[in-house]
Design a protein around this motif. Structure first.
Motif, mmCIF file in Angstrom:
data_model
loop_
_atom_site.group_PDB
_atom_site.id
_atom_site.type_symbol
_atom_site.label_atom_id
_atom_site.label_comp_id
_atom_site.label_asym_id
_atom_site.label_seq_id
_atom_site.Cartn_x
_atom_site.Cartn_y
_atom_site.Cartn_z
ATOM 1 N N LEU A 45 -7.712 -38.878 41.660
ATOM 2 C CA LEU A 45 -7.507 -38.990 39.945
ATOM 3 C C LEU A 45 -6.024 -39.521 38.929
ATOM 4 N N MET A 46 -5.895 -39.585 38.130
ATOM 5 C CA MET A 46 -4.774 -39.965 37.978
ATOM 6 C C MET A 46 -4.447 -39.884 35.919
ATOM 7 N N PHE A 47 -3.760 -39.013 36.086
ATOM 8 C CA PHE A 47 -3.924 -38.424 34.397
ATOM 9 C C PHE A 47 -1.870 -38.403 34.093
ATOM 10 N N ALA A 48 -2.426 -38.877 32.466
ATOM 11 C CA ALA A 48 -0.937 -38.933 31.633
ATOM 12 C C ALA A 48 -0.169 -37.618 32.225
ATOM 13 N N PRO A 49 0.574 -37.238 32.148
ATOM 14 C CA PRO A 49 1.791 -35.783 32.204
ATOM 15 C C PRO A 49 1.106 -35.138 30.709
ATOM 16 N N GLU A 50 0.759 -35.461 29.809
ATOM 17 C CA GLU A 50 0.616 -35.035 28.609
ATOM 18 C C GLU A 50 -1.184 -34.392 28.932
ATOM 19 N N GLN A 51 -1.735 -34.735 29.899
ATOM 20 C CA GLN A 51 -3.047 -34.956 29.802
ATOM 21 C C GLN A 51 -2.995 -33.387 31.033
ATOM 22 N N TRP A 52 -2.361 -33.645 32.110
ATOM 23 C CA TRP A 52 -1.878 -32.608 32.509
ATOM 24 C C TRP A 52 -1.500 -31.523 31.886
ATOM 25 N N ILE A 56 -3.802 -28.126 31.866
ATOM 26 C CA ILE A 56 -3.033 -26.356 33.003
ATOM 27 C C ILE A 56 -2.939 -25.304 31.650
ATOM 28 N N THR A 57 -2.245 -26.187 30.708
ATOM 29 C CA THR A 57 -2.315 -24.874 29.449
ATOM 30 C C THR A 57 -3.639 -24.800 29.336
ATOM 31 N N SER A 58 -4.491 -25.430 29.355
ATOM 32 C CA SER A 58 -6.148 -24.488 28.842
ATOM 33 C C SER A 58 -6.618 -22.975 30.319
ATOM 34 N N ILE A 59 -5.680 -23.956 31.379
ATOM 35 C CA ILE A 59 -6.979 -22.631 32.240
ATOM 36 C C ILE A 59 -6.136 -22.076 32.403
ATOM 37 N N LYS A 60 -4.350 -21.050 31.984
ATOM 38 C CA LYS A 60 -4.202 -20.826 31.793
ATOM 39 C C LYS A 60 -3.989 -19.783 30.355
ATOM 40 N N ALA A 61 -4.315 -20.140 29.514
ATOM 41 C CA ALA A 61 -5.466 -19.252 28.207
ATOM 42 C C ALA A 61 -6.750 -18.800 28.838
ATOM 43 N N SER A 62 -7.210 -19.159 29.892
ATOM 44 C CA SER A 62 -8.923 -18.694 29.988
ATOM 45 C C SER A 62 -9.039 -17.225 30.856
#
Length: 62
Positions: A45-52, A56-62
């Protein structure tokens, strides 16, 4: 998106030794790759750096 030529894949430090995890390559300038560690020749899977970063920010906030 670009291909993953020159990508340096790494596993999470939280991964188990069995290899059942994902690998991430974030050393390329325009794309972050994510792949199955059991199928390294398979698709990524490939993501733009901003999407990644947002993911990651969302995961850490959970």
């Amino acid at each position: 998106m670009s291909n993953m030529t020159g990508a340096e894949w790494r596993k999470s430090s939280y991964s188990a030794n069995e290899g059942n995890c994902v690998e991430v390559a974030d050393n390329t300038p325009s794309v972050v790759g994510v792949r199955d560690s059991k199928d390294i020749a398979g698709p990524a899977l490939m993501f733009a750096p901003e999407q990644w970063r947002s993911f990651i920010t969302s995961i850490k906030a959970s």
